[in-house]
Design a protein around this motif. Structure first.
Motif, PDB file in Angstrom:
ATOM      1  N   ALA A 100       0.820  -1.212   0.000  1.00 52.78           N
ATOM      2  CA  ALA A 100       0.000   0.000   0.000  1.00 52.78           C
ATOM      3  C   ALA A 100       0.854   1.262   0.000  1.00 52.78           C
ATOM      4  O   ALA A 100       0.492   2.266  -0.621  1.00 52.78           O
ATOM      5  CB  ALA A 100      -0.924  -0.004   1.222  1.00 52.78           C
ATOM      6  N   GLY A 101       1.994   1.219   0.687  1.00 53.21           N
ATOM      7  CA  GLY A 101       2.880   2.379   0.684  1.00 53.21           C
ATOM      8  C   GLY A 101       3.362   2.717  -0.703  1.00 53.21           C
ATOM      9  O   GLY A 101       3.598   3.881  -1.038  1.00 53.21           O
ATOM     10  N   ASP A 102       3.539   1.700  -1.536  1.00 53.11           N
ATOM     11  CA  ASP A 102       3.943   1.901  -2.920  1.00 53.11           C
ATOM     12  C   ASP A 102       2.779   2.433  -3.756  1.00 53.11           C
ATOM     13  O   ASP A 102       2.890   3.422  -4.473  1.00 53.11           O
ATOM     14  CB  ASP A 102       4.441   0.575  -3.489  1.00 53.11           C
ATOM     15  CG  ASP A 102       5.469   0.754  -4.586  1.00 53.11           C
ATOM     16  OD1 ASP A 102       5.731   1.914  -4.955  1.00 53.11           O
ATOM     17  OD2 ASP A 102       6.010  -0.242  -5.079  1.00 53.11           O
ATOM     18  N   LEU A 103       1.640   1.755  -3.642  1.00 56.95           N
ATOM     19  CA  LEU A 103       0.483   2.135  -4.450  1.00 56.95           C
ATOM     20  C   LEU A 103       0.000   3.550  -4.135  1.00 56.95           C
ATOM     21  O   LEU A 103      -0.417   4.280  -5.032  1.00 56.95           O
ATOM     22  CB  LEU A 103      -0.666   1.141  -4.212  1.00 56.95           C
ATOM     23  CG  LEU A 103      -0.513  -0.261  -4.815  1.00 56.95           C
ATOM     24  CD1 LEU A 103      -1.728  -1.098  -4.465  1.00 56.95           C
ATOM     25  CD2 LEU A 103      -0.335  -0.175  -6.329  1.00 56.95           C
ATOM     26  N   ALA A 104       0.058   3.930  -2.870  1.00 59.76           N
ATOM     27  CA  ALA A 104      -0.476   5.232  -2.472  1.00 59.76           C
ATOM     28  C   ALA A 104       0.248   6.388  -3.137  1.00 59.76           C
ATOM     29  O   ALA A 104      -0.337   7.457  -3.340  1.00 59.76           O
ATOM     30  CB  ALA A 104      -0.399   5.382  -0.948  1.00 59.76           C
ATOM     31  N   HIS A 106       1.511   6.113  -6.208  1.00 57.08           N
ATOM     32  CA  HIS A 106       1.338   5.983  -7.647  1.00 57.08           C
ATOM     33  C   HIS A 106      -0.100   6.215  -8.086  1.00 57.08           C
ATOM     34  O   HIS A 106      -0.342   6.918  -9.071  1.00 57.08           O
ATOM     35  CB  HIS A 106       1.812   4.602  -8.106  1.00 57.08           C
ATOM     36  CG  HIS A 106       3.298   4.469  -8.164  1.00 57.08           C
ATOM     37  ND1 HIS A 106       4.040   4.024  -7.092  1.00 57.08           N
ATOM     38  CD2 HIS A 106       4.183   4.754  -9.143  1.00 57.08           C
ATOM     39  CE1 HIS A 106       5.322   4.036  -7.426  1.00 57.08           C
ATOM     40  NE2 HIS A 106       5.435   4.466  -8.648  1.00 57.08           N
ATOM     41  N   ILE A 107      -1.064   5.628  -7.385  1.00 58.41           N
ATOM     42  CA  ILE A 107      -2.454   5.777  -7.806  1.00 58.41           C
ATOM     43  C   ILE A 107      -3.238   6.665  -6.856  1.00 58.41           C
ATOM     44  O   ILE A 107      -4.408   6.952  -7.111  1.00 58.41           O
ATOM     45  CB  ILE A 107      -3.142   4.403  -7.937  1.00 58.41           C
ATOM     46  CG1 ILE A 107      -3.245   3.709  -6.571  1.00 58.41           C
ATOM     47  CG2 ILE A 107      -2.391   3.510  -8.919  1.00 58.41           C
ATOM     48  CD1 ILE A 107      -4.024   2.399  -6.605  1.00 58.41           C
ATOM     49  N   GLY A 108      -2.633   7.094  -5.774  1.00 56.53           N
ATOM     50  CA  GLY A 108      -3.307   8.000  -4.855  1.00 56.53           C
ATOM     51  C   GLY A 108      -3.802   7.300  -3.604  1.00 56.53           C
ATOM     52  O   GLY A 108      -3.929   6.070  -3.545  1.00 56.53           O
ATOM     53  N   ARG A 109      -4.092   8.124  -2.579  1.00 60.26           N
ATOM     54  CA  ARG A 109      -4.565   7.567  -1.308  1.00 60.26           C
ATOM     55  C   ARG A 109      -5.966   6.970  -1.458  1.00 60.26           C
ATOM     56  O   ARG A 109      -6.247   5.870  -0.984  1.00 60.26           O
ATOM     57  CB  ARG A 109      -4.614   8.653  -0.242  1.00 60.26           C
ATOM     58  CG  ARG A 109      -3.329   9.171   0.372  1.00 60.26           C
ATOM     59  CD  ARG A 109      -2.115   9.305  -0.444  1.00 60.26           C
ATOM     60  NE  ARG A 109      -1.078  10.086   0.212  1.00 60.26           N
ATOM     61  CZ  ARG A 109       0.178  10.122  -0.161  1.00 60.26           C
ATOM     62  NH1 ARG A 109       0.589   9.391  -1.198  1.00 60.26           N
ATOM     63  NH2 ARG A 109       1.056  10.862   0.473  1.00 60.26           N
ATOM     64  N   LYS A 110      -6.857   7.677  -2.129  1.00 56.73           N
ATOM     65  CA  LYS A 110      -8.238   7.209  -2.276  1.00 56.73           C
ATOM     66  C   LYS A 110      -8.323   5.868  -2.995  1.00 56.73           C
ATOM     67  O   LYS A 110      -8.976   4.929  -2.527  1.00 56.73           O
ATOM     68  CB  LYS A 110      -9.054   8.250  -3.058  1.00 56.73           C
ATOM     69  CG  LYS A 110      -9.637   9.359  -2.227  1.00 56.73           C
ATOM     70  CD  LYS A 110     -10.397  10.354  -3.086  1.00 56.73           C
ATOM     71  CE  LYS A 110     -11.422   9.678  -3.962  1.00 56.73           C
ATOM     72  NZ  LYS A 110     -12.213  10.653  -4.746  1.00 56.73           N
ATOM     73  N   GLY A 736       3.530  -1.186 -17.516  1.00 55.81           N
ATOM     74  CA  GLY A 736       3.303  -1.578 -16.143  1.00 55.81           C
ATOM     75  C   GLY A 736       2.825  -0.416 -15.323  1.00 55.81           C
ATOM     76  O   GLY A 736       2.062   0.406 -15.735  1.00 55.81           O
ATOM     77  N   MET A 737       3.279  -0.346 -14.119  1.00 60.09           N
ATOM     78  CA  MET A 737       2.991   0.772 -13.230  1.00 60.09           C
ATOM     79  C   MET A 737       4.285   1.557 -13.118  1.00 60.09           C
ATOM     80  O   MET A 737       5.197   1.171 -12.426  1.00 60.09           O
ATOM     81  CB  MET A 737       2.517   0.271 -11.870  1.00 60.09           C
ATOM     82  CG  MET A 737       1.183  -0.415 -11.930  1.00 60.09           C
ATOM     83  SD  MET A 737       0.764  -1.159 -10.368  1.00 60.09           S
ATOM     84  CE  MET A 737       0.852   0.237  -9.291  1.00 60.09           C
TER      85      MET A 737
END
Length: 939
Positions: A100-104, A106-110, A736-737
């Motif tokens: 989640a620390g990575d995704l937050a 890249h795609i945002g907190r929401k 990818g991301m």
């Protein structure tokens, strides 16, 4: 532009006017996010009751329903099964929080929270469908990933959105929601415990779907975190969100001043610890000194240990194993009711923290809360050990357990979550909170694994004695809170940064803000934030872009090549250029051998060892090495490498040298696979005597590897000339991301999916151990600009920028940012150019010129700040080049947090060509806009 439509931001130096007054709208918008605690708490709590249900025990173990007291005493899940079912959720949440620390970022907190709700729902469905051990364990593992997503990012989201004066209360609401979830779980368990069908456990499990739906749908209507939007450079949206959160128009001074402070603080943090690559965004969490309370390392340890200590309080022993523990006492008729009471105490006590955490602060609550808990725990342990079968003693134990829960719920329960959301700077906040939350779940997992073995009647059977352990650990929490926890009450997240820099935890409550980051980073005379801070891209560029050429002639003034990567370059007057770079350029590279087992010291880089690439950014000692060319009598060439030992006290013994063949034979060398920036190749390990010499210099086992002629690495991202036009969309092959863990993995996928033609193109246009391209072109004018920023007339070391070709004649510094292609003309003879004019159209098609396509700007990192005399980073701000470039050279939207300097280039054609110092150069193409750099894992 990074700021969207925002070109200026009003700023202030008044520390009291950096945030708008609190409104009920702001309160409720931030408080709704705390709802995520309900499904966290419910999921953690329902399993306590389910494990004590007769039907569930019968289904899982096959034991017959008990009819006698003796049978009831042993009618329970085995310790190993109890441990597995309980702890597997924590294992999933540990990894979920890290991801989640990575995704937050890249795609945002929401979106990360919504993704967590979806993953959690899948896990709930699996658990509901379970009729045996396998599926319920798998379901709890999957649900754990979802809980990890939400538990980490909800704290981050609330901390970044909440007004500073009520941030503690808002985040405490998350802990309150957890207790509500625990209470609801207890109520549902209590209602279904006596059912004699699968509904006894399926109903409590299935209800969780409701909490995930409410949170996932509700959060979709809330705004994104304004600090995340600033981190992504979207200042226009950040201003709109702040206006919405604070109930103020976007143009109001309150919104503008708060936005200015967030932006300026972010710029300040990036200037101190730049984020050069994806991996550095994680490693930055561990930079700095352990003894510096403001260092990233110290903050990461504070956050992770804070969550560890919260688990050490032992409260989850009651909520996870309370039912079975109360049953084991043998003097309680209804352990489900007692568990419900303890949960109710937890719920009723937590709201007290809404007021106390803002009235008295975080630090006093944690200190006095730990003291109250340790007293209660030791009393419970002493009473339970002294009179384990006395009913009155049991009642007293339950009373002190309830008081102990009161202390936890009103102090450490919410306090630990509040602190981890406040202590991290914006560049590493998502990673820091993720690491802290994962620490919570790691220790949660450890405790849930070992506890059944401590108190299980078929194992340790400690009974009340286990509270001696919890009391001792709470004593550690008391000492920890007193010496290490700072006071953050009433401070903005940006002011917390400054407080940690200027004071110690024990004196932090006396600290008062005295200036703003906006005033320090730069304000205009009209009170606005400096334009280069608001919009790093805003900079003049050659009076506008042109697609046609430039008829002015430039002169090549310096040529460099670097046989061994990351060592200082060798200045040459002429060079043979090939599509893979200057001949012999960066054909060697060093790797550190990390031994993975006790016997690996003899493995010399075989499978038992892990090779770590050595670059001067991460191994500044490499700055102590120089290299130069030697030619023997028979015409063979070698590289003389000299190590200037900074630790030597006398000059005669301060250096030693070795001579390595420039083109070694590979017949007897070991071939290995290596990779640089996700781009793999085959290379050969040099002879033992060479590797041993470098190992002695560095002080650890080191390998020097050689990439022979004909061997290259593939060029990734949009660096190739055929990909360079793709400045807005990343190449589909390695998309990818971007910049994340997923893109790092998919870097290797194209070799299985691309066409033969694409593979041939990569082979023809491959590179050696150069970072991203065969050539790097800079101008003297840009180098002079950097030198002008240094104190006392100092001149920048050109080789720190690792250029291959240095040109002179630009009309202004950094003109090369917009160059798309250059042509190097043959050396002038007899006052003419061998019938070639300086006209751009003629040069473009003349076969006697050397055409180099310039595709991307070069991102810069901390290698610019290495002191070549000591092999360490400069400590004085006056000597740090990177920080000076951060102010106005972060102009590449592919990675806008790194400054750029120089242009990457590729030689046109397949033939080798000679270039000399003094050759004239013309610019064949000038781009309208700067290119946008993309290399998987570096952006």
């Amino acid at each position: 532009m990074p700021g969207g439509s925002v070109t200026s931001v009003s700023a202030t130096n008044d520390v009291e006017r950096i945030e708008a007054p609190i409104t009920w709208k702001a309160y409720f918008m931030c408080a709704f996010a705390a709802f995520g605690g309900i499904y966290f708490g419910y999921d953690s709590g329902y399993i306590n009751g389910v494990k004590g249900m007769a039907y569930f025990i019968h289904q899982q173990t096959g034991k017959p329903y008990p009819t006698t007291d003796a049978e009831r005493a042993t009618f329970a899940l085995e310790s190993w099964r109890d441990s597995l079912i309980t702890s597997i959720l924590s294992a999933g949440t540990f990894f979920g929080a890290i991801i989640a620390g990575d995704l937050a970022d890249h795609i945002g907190r929401k979106l990360t929270i919504i993704a967590g709700c979806c993953v959690f729902s899948i896990g709930v469905i699996l658990q509901t469908a379970s009729a045996g051990l396998g599926l319920i364990v798998a379901g709890r593992l999957v649900a754990g990933f979802g809980v990890g997503f939400v538990s980490a990012i909800i704290i981050l989201y609330m901390s970044e959105c909440s007004p500073r004066k009520i941030r503690g209360a808002i985040v405490s609401g998350y802990q309150f929601a957890i207790t509500i979830g625990l209470l609801l779980a207890s109520c549902v368990d209590y209602a279904t415990q006596n059912r004699t069908d699968s509904g006894s456990y399926r109903i409590p499990i299935a209800i969780q779907l409701l909490w995930a739906i409410i949170l996932g749908v509700g959060i979709a209507f809330l705004p994104e975190s304004p600090r995340y939007l600033v981190k992504r450079g979207r200042l226009d949206k950040a201003a709109n969100v702040l206006g919405r959160l604070r109930g103020q128009p976007v143009e109001s001074d309150y919104v503008q001043h708060e936005l200015a402070e967030i932006v300026a603080n972010h710029e300040h943090e990036l200037s101190v610890v730049p984020q050069d690559t994806y991996w550095s965004s994680w490693t930055n969490c561990f930079k700095g000194s352990l003894f510096n309370s403001s260092s990233n390392l110290r903050r990461t340890i504070l956050g992770t240990s804070m969550q560890m200590m919260q688990q050490w309080t032992g409260v989850n022993f009651i909520f996870y194993f309370g039912t079975t523990f109360f049953t084991s006492l043998g003097t309680i008729n209804n352990p489900f009711l007692i568990s419900l009471i303890t949960t109710l105490v937890n719920v009723c006590s937590t709201p007290i923290s809404f007021w106390t955490i803002e009235r008295f602060g975080r630090r006093p609550l944690l200190i006095w809360g730990a003291l109250g808990m340790l007293i209660c725990e030791f009393l419970v342990a002493i009473m339970g050990t002294a009179a384990p079968t006395n009913d009155n003693v049991t009642r007293a134990m339950i009373a002190f357990i309830c008081i102990y829960i009161f202390f936890f719920a009103s102090t450490w329960g919410p306090g630990a979550w509040v602190v981890i959301g406040e202590v991290f700077p914006l560049p590493i906040r998502s990673r820091g909170v993720a690491l802290s939350t994962s620490s919570n779940w790691l220790w949660n997992c450890i405790i849930t694994v070992i506890t059944p073995y401590l108190v299980g009647t078929d194992k340790g059977n400690l009974g009340p004695k286990v509270f001696f352990l919890w009391g001792a650990l709470c004593t550690a929490c008391f000492v920890y809170a007193y010496f290490l926890v700072p006071e953050t009450k009433g401070l903005s997240l940006e002011q917390v940064d400054r407080m940690l820099e200027e004071t110690t935890p024990r004196n932090s409550s006396k600290w008062r803000a005295h200036t703003t980051f906006a005033s320090e980073m730069g304000m205009t005379e009209k009170g606005g934030l400096a334009p280069e801070i608001v919009n790093p891209k805003a900079e003049s560029h050659m009076g506008g872009g042109h697609n046609n050429g430039n008829s002015r002639a430039y002169i090549s003034t310096q040529l460099y090549f670097y046989p061994i990567k990351s060592f200082r370059g060798i200045s040459i007057t002429s060079a043979l250029l090939t599509p893979q770079g200057i001949v012999r350029d960066r054909r060697f590279m060093l790797f550190k051998v990390n031994h993975l087992n006790d016997n690996s010291s003899e493995s010399n880089g075989k499978a038992a060892d892990r090779l770590e690439r050595m670059t001067v950014t991460y191994f500044p000692q490499m700055g102590l090495f120089t290299q130069d060319l030697l030619r023997s009598g028979n015409g063979s060439q070698g590289i003389r490498v000299t190590f200037h030992d900074a630790s030597a006290t006398d000059r005669p013994g301060s250096f030693r040298s070795i001579v390595i063949p420039l083109t070694p034979s590979t017949e007897e060398l070991q071939e290995i696979d290596v990779s640089l920036h996700g781009s793999p190749t085959r290379a050969f390990v040099m002879d033992d005597w060479v590797c041993k010499w470098f190992s002695e210099c560095f002080g650890w086992d080191t390998l020097l590897v050689y990439m022979p002629d004909g061997t290259t690495r593939p060029v990734l991202g949009n660096l190739l000339p055929s990909e360079a036009a793709m400045v807005d969309d990343k190449p589909a092959v390695a998309n990818g991301m971007a910049g994340g863990w997923f893109s790092t993995f998919t870097n290797f996928v194209p070799s299985f999916s691309t066409s033969t033609a694409q593979g041939q193109k990569e082979k023809e246009e491959g590179i050696t151990f150069a970072d991203c391209a065969p050539y790097l072109v800079v101008t003297e004018e840009s180098l002079n600009d950097v030198s002008s920023r240094l104190p006392n007339g100092a001149k920048v070391d050109t080789t720190k920028f690792r250029p291959n070709i240095v040109l002179e004649g630009a009309s202004e510094a950094y003109e090369e940012d917009f160059w798309g292609a250059i042509s190097i003309l043959p050396r002038k003879r007899n006052g003419s150019f061998d019938n070639i004019t300086v006209d751009a159209q003629t040069v473009q098609h003349d076969q006697k010129t050397l055409d180099i396509t310039l595709t991307q700007n070069c991102l810069r990192c901390q290698s610019l700040d290495i002191d070549y005399n000591t092999g360490t980073f400069f400590k004085s701000d006056a000597d740090t080049v990177l920080k000076k470039l951060m102010r106005d050279r972060r102009v590449d939207m592919g990675n806008k947090w790194s400054p750029v300097f120089g242009r990457y280039g590729f030689l046109h054609g397949k033939d080798s060509c000679q270039v000399n110092v003094g050759d004239e150069v013309v610019i064949r193409k000038i781009n309208e806009e700067r290119t946008k750099f993309y290399w998987p894992g570096l952006t």
